[in-house]
Scaffold this motif. Structure first.
Motif, mmCIF file in Angstrom:
data_model
loop_
_atom_site.group_PDB
_atom_site.id
_atom_site.type_symbol
_atom_site.label_atom_id
_atom_site.label_comp_id
_atom_site.label_asym_id
_atom_site.label_seq_id
_atom_site.Cartn_x
_atom_site.Cartn_y
_atom_site.Cartn_z
ATOM 1 N N THR A 1 0.827 -1.207 0.000
ATOM 2 C CA THR A 1 0.000 0.000 0.000
ATOM 3 C C THR A 1 0.862 1.259 0.000
ATOM 4 N N ILE B 1 -4.936 1.773 4.448
ATOM 5 C CA ILE B 1 -5.411 1.860 3.067
ATOM 6 C C ILE B 1 -6.408 3.007 2.881
ATOM 7 N N GLU C 1 -8.509 -1.952 -1.616
ATOM 8 C CA GLU C 1 -7.400 -1.938 -2.568
ATOM 9 C C GLU C 1 -7.873 -1.444 -3.934
#
Length: 349
Positions: A67, A309, A336
């Protein structure tokens, strides 16, 4: 502390290979000595790559794509570059001169002004930092997470025995405790979503946000700052005790509502610690039952999405109920995808 603003030292690959705490990524030399135990994938993965070049692994999508937060953590470990390496400056580095990371953070957060959120988003500090310029106050801002297990149970028991002495039966006590737990879950979610993630940008609001929640997002692995300081908790406990008594007009159930509420707080701080500092299967020699392990692993995944995230989702810490009900639950896979879409739009802009 992690951050090192002076990264001009030059290394050879032979020096890196011979050092038990160094590795290389994209020409940058990283010192991972204190990061080993903080690595989400475990200390073993770091140890296996010490002395080597991890560039290919970091850029690969196997075993998983790293990430933005992971890249910012990596940047924070830089101590120099390889000889003759061509390296580029990043978004994070334009903020480096704005804060002296070796000085107390308190007033510096206010001085950032409108740059506060940009600086916060680009500066993952994975170890300790100093808040106050006064050592005595700084020491009082740090407490082990487990202090709540010594301080809160007597208050919880007092609330139940007070109600029982006033004639409240078992069913009333259980109902009051359940109501208190529900109040805690609702308040925890509301504070996290609507207060702890407010937009700052002024001197006073920056300092408020830093104390309320920004500090934790900067130092998620600092065990000494996971809980509120005891004096603050005792003040709030007194406030909520009297508030429940006032709202429920002195009915004996008010003290059991407080007991349930305080139990929720203990549950919150305990599970929060376990998300950040265990793999969910146990703590030290203690092994958790399978049902609790499953719950912890699910909640740890949710919490990691929020931290690393997308901090605009998964606000529940002790319970995911309101995230599901109010549509703020996001799985790691979906987070994601959202991150990738956001990055693509940023490139096109």
């Amino acid at each position: 502390m992690t951050r090192n603003n002076a990264v001009d030292e030059k290394y050879t690959m032979e020096q890196v290979s011979a050092d038990p705490d160094l590795m290389v990524c994209d020409g940058w030399v990283l010192d991972v000595k204190r990061f080993r135990k903080e690595h989400p994938g475990g200390e073993g993965l770091i140890t296996a790559w010490v002395g080597k070049d991890i560039s290919e692994v970091m850029h690969s999508e196997a075993p998983h794509k790293h990430t933005e937060y992971a890249w910012r953590v990596l940047e924070s470990l830089r101590v120099g570059t390889l000889m003759d390496a061509v390296v580029t400056k990043t978004e994070r580095q334009k903020y480096d001169s704005m804060v002296d990371v070796n000085a107390p953070f308190l007033w510096q957060m206010g001085d950032l002004g409108e740059n506060y959120h940009g600086w916060m988003a680009s500066q993952p500090v994975v170890r300790n930092l100093t808040i106050f310029p006064w050592k005595a106050v700084e020491d009082l801002s740090r407490y082990p997470w487990w202090w709540i297990w010594f301080a809160m149970p007597p208050s919880i028991a007092y609330g139940i025995t007070t109600a029982s002495a006033a004639g409240l039966g078992l069913s009333g006590i259980l109902a009051g405790v359940a109501l208190g737990l529900c109040v805690w879950i609702a308040l925890e979610y509301a504070l996290h979503r609507f207060v702890f993630h407010i937009e700052a940008g002024t001197y006073g609001m920056n300092i408020f946000h830093f104390f309320a929640h920004g500090l934790h997002h900067l130092t998620p692995h600092d065990t000494s700052r996971l809980t509120f300081p005891p004096p603050f908790v005792f003040i709030l406990a007194t406030l909520f005790w009297n508030s429940f008594k006032l709202i429920l007009m002195g009915h004996p159930i008010y003290s059991t509502v407080f007991s349930g509420f305080a139990s929720g707080y203990v549950m919150y701080d305990t599970t929060h610690f376990l998300y950040h500092h265990t793999d969910g299967t146990g703590y030290g020699p203690l092994r958790f039952p399978k049902f609790f392990t499953s719950y912890l692993k699910f909640m740890k995944s949710c919490h990691n999405v929020h931290h690393f995230i997308n901090d605009d989702c998964n606000f529940g810490v002790s319970s995911p109920i309101l995230d599901f009900v109010l549509g703020t639950y996001v799985s790691k896979k979906d987070a994601e995808l959202m991150r990738m879409e956001k990055a693509a739009k940023k490139k096109l802009a």
